[in-house]
Motif scaffolding. Structure first.
Motif, PDB file in Angstrom:
ATOM      1  N   ALA A  84      -8.341 -17.523  95.357  1.00 54.49           N
ATOM      2  CA  ALA A  84      -8.749 -18.907  95.076  1.00 54.49           C
ATOM      3  C   ALA A  84     -10.206 -19.151  95.466  1.00 54.49           C
ATOM      4  CB  ALA A  84      -7.844 -19.879  95.829  1.00 54.49           C
ATOM      5  N   LYS A  85     -10.685 -18.439  96.498  1.00 54.56           N
ATOM      6  CA  LYS A  85     -12.086 -18.577  96.895  1.00 54.56           C
ATOM      7  C   LYS A  85     -12.992 -17.747  95.988  1.00 54.56           C
ATOM      8  CE  LYS A  85     -15.205 -18.208 100.898  1.00 54.56           C
ATOM      9  NZ  LYS A  85     -15.361 -17.852 102.321  1.00 54.56           N
ATOM     10  N   ARG A  92     -23.049 -17.443  89.332  1.00 56.22           N
ATOM     11  CA  ARG A  92     -23.733 -16.333  88.632  1.00 56.22           C
ATOM     12  C   ARG A  92     -23.183 -14.988  89.095  1.00 56.22           C
ATOM     13  NH1 ARG A  92     -28.070 -19.745  88.615  1.00 56.22           N
ATOM     14  NH2 ARG A  92     -28.968 -19.091  90.591  1.00 56.22           N
ATOM     15  N   LEU A  93     -22.939 -14.873  90.400  1.00 52.10           N
ATOM     16  CA  LEU A  93     -22.305 -13.679  90.980  1.00 52.10           C
ATOM     17  C   LEU A  93     -21.170 -14.167  91.861  1.00 52.10           C
ATOM     18  CD1 LEU A  93     -25.467 -11.675  92.148  1.00 52.10           C
ATOM     19  CD2 LEU A  93     -23.984 -11.077  90.228  1.00 52.10           C
ATOM     20  N   ARG A  94     -20.076 -13.406  91.899  1.00 50.29           N
ATOM     21  CA  ARG A  94     -18.949 -13.793  92.749  1.00 50.29           C
ATOM     22  C   ARG A  94     -19.033 -13.053  94.090  1.00 50.29           C
ATOM     23  NH1 ARG A  94     -15.597 -17.034  90.112  1.00 50.29           N
ATOM     24  NH2 ARG A  94     -15.591 -16.903  87.844  1.00 50.29           N
ATOM     25  N   PRO A 130     -13.909 -15.867 107.811  1.00 48.32           N
ATOM     26  CA  PRO A 130     -13.642 -15.786 106.375  1.00 48.32           C
ATOM     27  C   PRO A 130     -13.575 -17.150 105.691  1.00 48.32           C
ATOM     28  CG  PRO A 130     -11.605 -15.513 107.595  1.00 48.32           C
ATOM     29  CD  PRO A 130     -12.703 -15.621 108.623  1.00 48.32           C
ATOM     30  N   GLY A 131     -13.461 -18.211 106.468  1.00 48.06           N
ATOM     31  CA  GLY A 131     -13.332 -19.548 105.891  1.00 48.06           C
ATOM     32  C   GLY A 131     -14.579 -20.375 106.134  1.00 48.06           C
TER      33      GLY A 131
END
Ligand code: TIU
Length: 225
Positions: A84-85, A92-94, A130-131
């Motif tokens: 989901a993140k 443009r880039l993930r 991570p969040g």
């Protein structure tokens, strides 16, 4: 106790039981080619706070205060990055893709580093998160409890995303939180202004706010002074 002329009312700084928490002052958010820019943001706004953050960090270290740095980051295999993140929106880039500073928001890549001006020194805590919040998926609360910390002074980016989320998490865990207004920034000035207002509203419902000059004027020059 050090009385600080904060808003909405005085904050009594208990320096031995306080930590300066610097949220995500990473190349990925502040420099072109990183995560922040891939989301479509103008990243040039954020670097304006670096000198003020440096002044506070220097004075806090001089006073012998505890320091926590955070980095928003993911493991190279992205096992801690929910789809989901990673799949949200049309960047443009993930997260995990390779950009000019290495893989976007991946631990150990050049773009994921804290900017050199605010680099951690030996003895300071560095939390990989991570969040958006500094407590989710980390051992920050346990480490602060072990160190006897009850108050957190916040700086970093972005005000309404990782800083606000971390302050709310901290407030619910029983910490008194103070945000240094000129040491936090957003890609959206109106969002910063709104976040600052809402955090201190309703009798400091989440925490206090203060311009850094008000802290710098009161910090002792050396530990124990
Ligand atoms: N996009 C944005 O404003 N912020 C983040 O994604 N992370 C942090 O705030 N660090």
């Amino acid at each position: 106790m050090i009385p600080l002329d904060a808003r909405p009312f005085e904050f009594s700084l208990d320096l031995p039981h306080a930590a300066l928490v610097i949220i995500d002052m990473q190349r990925d958010f502040i420099e072109p080619g990183g995560f922040g820019e891939t989301l479509g943001n103008d990243v040039s706004l954020l670097s304006a706070i670096v000198p003020a953050c440096q002044r506070v960090l220097g004075a806090w270290r001089q006073a012998g205060g505890q320091v926590v740095h955070t980095r928003e980051s993911h493991a190279p295999d992205l096992s801690d990055c929910p789809p989901a993140k990673r799949l949200r929106g049309k960047p443009r880039l993930r997260i995990g893709d390779t950009g000019p500073m290495g893989r976007i928001l991946v631990r150990g890549e050049p773009g994921n580093d804290i900017i050199p001006a605010l680099a951690p020194v030996a003895g300071e805590t560095v939390i990989d998160k991570p969040g958006k919040g500094a407590f989710y998926g980390t051992d920050l609360h346990a480490r602060l409890q072990q160190a006897g910390v009850t108050q957190l002074v916040f700086m970093g980016v972005t005000t309404e995303v990782c800083v606000q989320t971390s302050m709310r998490e901290a407030n619910d865990r029983g910490y008194d939180c103070l945000l240094l207004e000129d040491c936090t920034e957003s890609y959206f000035p109106a969002f910063k202004a709104a976040a600052v207002e809402m955090l201190r509203a309703q009798g400091a419902i989440i925490g206090w706010t203060l311009e850094s000059a008000g802290l710098l004027a009161r910090l002792p020059a050396a530990p124990g002074c």
